[in-house]
Design a protein around this motif. Structure first.
Motif, mmCIF file in Angstrom:
data_model
loop_
_atom_site.group_PDB
_atom_site.id
_atom_site.type_symbol
_atom_site.label_atom_id
_atom_site.label_comp_id
_atom_site.label_asym_id
_atom_site.label_seq_id
_atom_site.Cartn_x
_atom_site.Cartn_y
_atom_site.Cartn_z
ATOM 1 N N ILE A 199 0.883 -1.161 0.000
ATOM 2 C CA ILE A 199 0.000 0.000 0.000
ATOM 3 C C ILE A 199 0.920 1.210 0.000
ATOM 4 O O ILE A 199 1.691 1.410 0.940
ATOM 5 N N GLY A 200 0.853 2.003 -1.059
ATOM 6 C CA GLY A 200 1.791 3.109 -1.191
ATOM 7 C C GLY A 200 3.215 2.594 -1.196
ATOM 8 O O GLY A 200 3.559 1.672 -1.934
ATOM 9 N N GLY A 201 4.047 3.164 -0.332
ATOM 10 C CA GLY A 201 5.442 2.719 -0.258
ATOM 11 C C GLY A 201 5.691 1.679 0.812
ATOM 12 O O GLY A 201 6.843 1.382 1.126
ATOM 13 N N LEU A 202 4.630 1.108 1.395
ATOM 14 C CA LEU A 202 4.771 0.120 2.468
ATOM 15 C C LEU A 202 4.599 -1.287 1.912
ATOM 16 O O LEU A 202 3.545 -1.627 1.377
ATOM 17 N N LYS A 203 5.632 -2.112 2.065
ATOM 18 C CA LYS A 203 5.550 -3.506 1.630
ATOM 19 C C LYS A 203 4.730 -4.292 2.645
ATOM 20 O O LYS A 203 4.830 -4.081 3.856
ATOM 21 N N LEU A 204 3.910 -5.224 2.146
ATOM 22 C CA LEU A 204 3.019 -6.000 2.996
ATOM 23 C C LEU A 204 3.437 -7.465 3.018
ATOM 24 O O LEU A 204 3.643 -8.081 1.963
ATOM 25 N N ASN A 205 3.558 -8.010 4.205
ATOM 26 C CA ASN A 205 3.850 -9.430 4.369
ATOM 27 C C ASN A 205 2.687 -10.094 5.101
ATOM 28 O O ASN A 205 2.103 -9.505 6.021
ATOM 29 N N GLY A 206 2.342 -11.290 4.673
ATOM 30 C CA GLY A 206 1.253 -12.014 5.316
ATOM 31 C C GLY A 206 -0.122 -11.567 4.879
ATOM 32 O O GLY A 206 -1.104 -11.768 5.600
ATOM 33 N N VAL A 207 -0.224 -10.963 3.682
ATOM 34 C CA VAL A 207 -1.506 -10.499 3.159
ATOM 35 C C VAL A 207 -1.909 -11.377 1.977
ATOM 36 O O VAL A 207 -1.094 -11.670 1.093
ATOM 37 N N ASP A 208 -3.171 -11.784 1.941
ATOM 38 C CA ASP A 208 -3.696 -12.650 0.879
ATOM 39 C C ASP A 208 -3.611 -11.933 -0.473
ATOM 40 O O ASP A 208 -4.118 -10.822 -0.627
ATOM 41 N N PRO A 209 -2.974 -12.557 -1.478
ATOM 42 C CA PRO A 209 -2.896 -11.930 -2.815
ATOM 43 C C PRO A 209 -4.254 -11.645 -3.437
ATOM 44 O O PRO A 209 -4.361 -10.795 -4.327
ATOM 45 N N LEU A 210 -5.313 -12.333 -2.970
ATOM 46 C CA LEU A 210 -6.650 -12.071 -3.506
ATOM 47 C C LEU A 210 -7.161 -10.680 -3.131
ATOM 48 O O LEU A 210 -8.158 -10.218 -3.683
ATOM 49 N N LEU A 211 -6.474 -10.009 -2.210
ATOM 50 C CA LEU A 211 -6.884 -8.669 -1.803
ATOM 51 C C LEU A 211 -6.341 -7.577 -2.720
ATOM 52 O O LEU A 211 -6.626 -6.400 -2.510
ATOM 53 N N VAL A 212 -5.558 -7.954 -3.729
ATOM 54 C CA VAL A 212 -5.079 -6.963 -4.695
ATOM 55 C C VAL A 212 -6.275 -6.289 -5.373
ATOM 56 O O VAL A 212 -7.201 -6.952 -5.820
ATOM 57 N N GLY A 213 -6.236 -4.961 -5.437
ATOM 58 C CA GLY A 213 -7.345 -4.210 -6.011
ATOM 59 C C GLY A 213 -8.423 -3.841 -5.025
ATOM 60 O O GLY A 213 -9.363 -3.134 -5.365
ATOM 61 N N GLN A 214 -8.292 -4.303 -3.781
ATOM 62 C CA GLN A 214 -9.261 -3.984 -2.738
ATOM 63 C C GLN A 214 -8.710 -2.874 -1.846
ATOM 64 O O GLN A 214 -7.498 -2.758 -1.639
ATOM 65 N N ARG A 215 -9.610 -2.058 -1.291
ATOM 66 C CA ARG A 215 -9.228 -1.126 -0.235
ATOM 67 C C ARG A 215 -9.319 -1.886 1.080
ATOM 68 O O ARG A 215 -10.396 -2.381 1.452
ATOM 69 N N VAL A 216 -8.199 -1.966 1.796
ATOM 70 C CA VAL A 216 -8.098 -2.844 2.957
ATOM 71 C C VAL A 216 -7.476 -2.077 4.127
ATOM 72 O O VAL A 216 -6.556 -1.276 3.930
ATOM 73 N N GLN A 217 -7.983 -2.332 5.312
ATOM 74 C CA GLN A 217 -7.361 -1.830 6.538
ATOM 75 C C GLN A 217 -6.492 -2.934 7.109
ATOM 76 O O GLN A 217 -6.952 -4.055 7.319
ATOM 77 N N ILE A 218 -5.221 -2.602 7.354
ATOM 78 C CA ILE A 218 -4.254 -3.596 7.820
ATOM 79 C C ILE A 218 -3.604 -3.087 9.091
ATOM 80 O O ILE A 218 -3.153 -1.938 9.168
ATOM 81 N N GLU A 219 -3.547 -3.944 10.090
ATOM 82 C CA GLU A 219 -2.889 -3.624 11.359
ATOM 83 C C GLU A 219 -1.850 -4.694 11.630
ATOM 84 O O GLU A 219 -2.086 -5.880 11.399
ATOM 85 N N GLY A 220 -0.687 -4.260 12.089
ATOM 86 C CA GLY A 220 0.363 -5.225 12.348
ATOM 87 C C GLY A 220 1.584 -4.566 12.935
ATOM 88 O O GLY A 220 1.501 -3.568 13.652
ATOM 89 N N SER A 221 2.742 -5.116 12.591
ATOM 90 C CA SER A 221 4.013 -4.602 13.091
ATOM 91 C C SER A 221 4.866 -4.191 11.901
ATOM 92 O O SER A 221 5.136 -4.998 11.000
ATOM 93 N N ALA A 222 5.271 -2.907 11.885
ATOM 94 C CA ALA A 222 6.038 -2.367 10.762
ATOM 95 C C ALA A 222 7.482 -2.139 11.166
ATOM 96 O O ALA A 222 7.779 -1.695 12.275
ATOM 97 N N SER A 223 8.399 -2.440 10.232
ATOM 98 C CA SER A 223 9.820 -2.229 10.463
ATOM 99 C C SER A 223 10.534 -2.206 9.124
ATOM 100 O O SER A 223 10.270 -3.048 8.251
ATOM 101 N N GLN A 224 11.405 -1.205 8.947
ATOM 102 C CA GLN A 224 12.243 -1.098 7.748
ATOM 103 C C GLN A 224 11.429 -1.167 6.457
ATOM 104 O O GLN A 224 11.762 -1.890 5.525
ATOM 105 N N GLY A 225 10.353 -0.400 6.416
ATOM 106 C CA GLY A 225 9.580 -0.268 5.188
ATOM 107 C C GLY A 225 8.646 -1.413 4.870
ATOM 108 O O GLY A 225 8.100 -1.474 3.766
ATOM 109 N N ALA A 226 8.441 -2.330 5.817
ATOM 110 C CA ALA A 226 7.546 -3.463 5.581
ATOM 111 C C ALA A 226 6.672 -3.691 6.810
ATOM 112 O O ALA A 226 7.070 -3.386 7.938
#
Length: 399
Positions: free
Chosen positions: A194-221
């Motif tokens: 999402i923008g410049g933030l890399k996402l790990n552990g997100v279902d590829p089927l969510l591509v093209g969806q507006r999604v709210q994601i909560e987690g732990s961010a570090s070093q741009g991911a």
């Protein structure tokens, strides 16, 4: 042999009269349940049946003004801010509100719940001029907010342009802010983001969806712990939608900066480029949004560069059923901010009406505090002895 009892003429007539009265009452009940103009809003208190979902920046108080509408509420109305229970004291000018409002017999719009949602919350990673970077999201902020230092934990409220840049209406320092971001999931060369933030552990089927994601961010991911599709399904009971957004035309549809696409066969949106607008419409049978009116409210702070947003950004899908197909490889990188600084007004807000009687159920009446009809920017205070800017909260007695 005993004779069967006879029904007197008087009893028979009384029975016919009672039956007729019951049928008349049933007809009255059915007749008062008709909506106004097919909006799903009934005359008088509709007890939660139908309503208008309103999504936009809080412009001022008295009770709250969102998308030019004054929305009343009880002093103990349930409030949630980024998923946490709160009260009206936590409301601020510039926050992005989501409500379902129903119109009463006196014309007053009333809501029974207020949801406040930031677009991104977490540490400021970089400050350059009036542009902040928070969890990889480019944010156009006011001069005051651009003086915040890197490392400060903040919650950013505002609207995304169609190039993905967030135009902040409020940047609120928040201790121990949860790492949270809401936006369009895109597929880049190194995975989902999402923008410049890399996402790990997100279902590829969510591509093209507006999604709210909560987690732990570090070093741009970010490692996702919780994901939720942001499709306005939380606006329970709404048959209409009024949403503030940056908008540009996409063929016969309107592309919203949030990532949604609304159906616009009547061409209400901008003919070219990008504009900040309030888009109104009704939900069709597939729960997509059919636009029936749109009003430009000016380019506002952080206006996009001439020519509109980034054409390489994923187009998203319909407003409630985004396409699940792959987006443009690489996604879109936010464009350079432009336009006036966020001290300017996104549009002229309606003036305060004369003070009136208390509304139904203890709700505030037509009167309210604030300057009479003057414009107000997201960071500006209110004239005429009104409430202050983003720093000023709102107590139960200030509506």
């Amino acid at each position: 042999m005993s004779r069967p009892p006879l029904i007197s003429r008087r009893l028979l007539l009384m029975g016919f009269w009672l039956a007729g009265t019951a049928m008349a009452r049933a007809q009255v009940r059915r007749g008062t349940d008709q909506g106004i103009g097919g909006t799903g809003i009934t005359r008088g208190d509709d007890h939660g049946i139908g309503g208008t979902g309103i999504v936009g920046v809080i412009q001022r108080f008295g009770s709250i003004y969102v998308n030019g509408e004054r929305i009343a509420y009880a002093s103990d109305v349930p409030v949630r801010i980024d998923g946490e229970a709160a009260s009206t004291k936590g409301l601020r000018i510039g926050q992005l509100a989501r409500v379902v409002a129903t119109r009463q017999a006196d014309g007053t719009l009333v809501t029974r719940n207020i949801t406040i949602a930031s677009e991104v919350s977490g540490p400021i990673e970089a400050v350059k001029g009036n542009e902040l970077t928070v969890l990889g999201q480019k944010v156009v902020a006011s001069d005051k907010e651009s003086k915040l230092r890197a490392g400060t934990q903040v919650a950013v409220y505002g609207l995304r342009r169609t190039d993905g840049v967030i135009v902040a209406s409020l940047v609120e320092p928040r201790r121990e802010a949860r790492d949270r971001v809401t936006g369009l999931v895109e597929r880049g060369p190194d995975g989902l983001r999402i923008g410049g933030l890399k996402l790990n552990g997100v279902d590829p089927l969510l591509v093209g969806q507006r999604v709210q994601i909560e987690g732990s961010a570090s070093q741009g991911a970010m490692r996702a712990a919780h994901t939720r599709i942001d499709d306005f399904s939380d606006l329970v009971g709404a048959s209409r939608l009024s949403i503030e957004a940056y908008v540009q035309r996409a063929g016969a549809n309107l592309q919203l900066g949030s990532g949604f696409v609304a159906h616009d066969g009547s061409r209400f949106g901008p003919a070219a480029g990008e504009a900040r607008m309030v888009v109104n419409g009704v939900f069709d049978r597939s729960r997509g949004l059919q636009v029936d009116s749109a009003q430009a409210i000016g380019h506002g702070p952080g206006a996009p560069p001439p020519g509109g947003g980034n054409p390489n950004r994923s187009p998203g899908g319909s407003i409630l059923h985004p396409n699940r197909g792959a987006s443009t490889p690489g996604g879109g990188q936010p464009g350079a901010p432009g336009g006036p600084a966020p001290g300017s007004s996104p549009g002229t807000m309606p003036g305060s009406a004369p003070t009136g009687p208390t509304g139904p159920g203890g709700l505030s009446g037509p009167g309210g505090v604030g300057a009479p009809g003057g414009p107000m920017g997201p960071g500006g205070g209110m004239g005429g002895g009104g409430l202050g800017g983003p720093g000023g909260g709102m107590g139960g007695g200030r509506r």
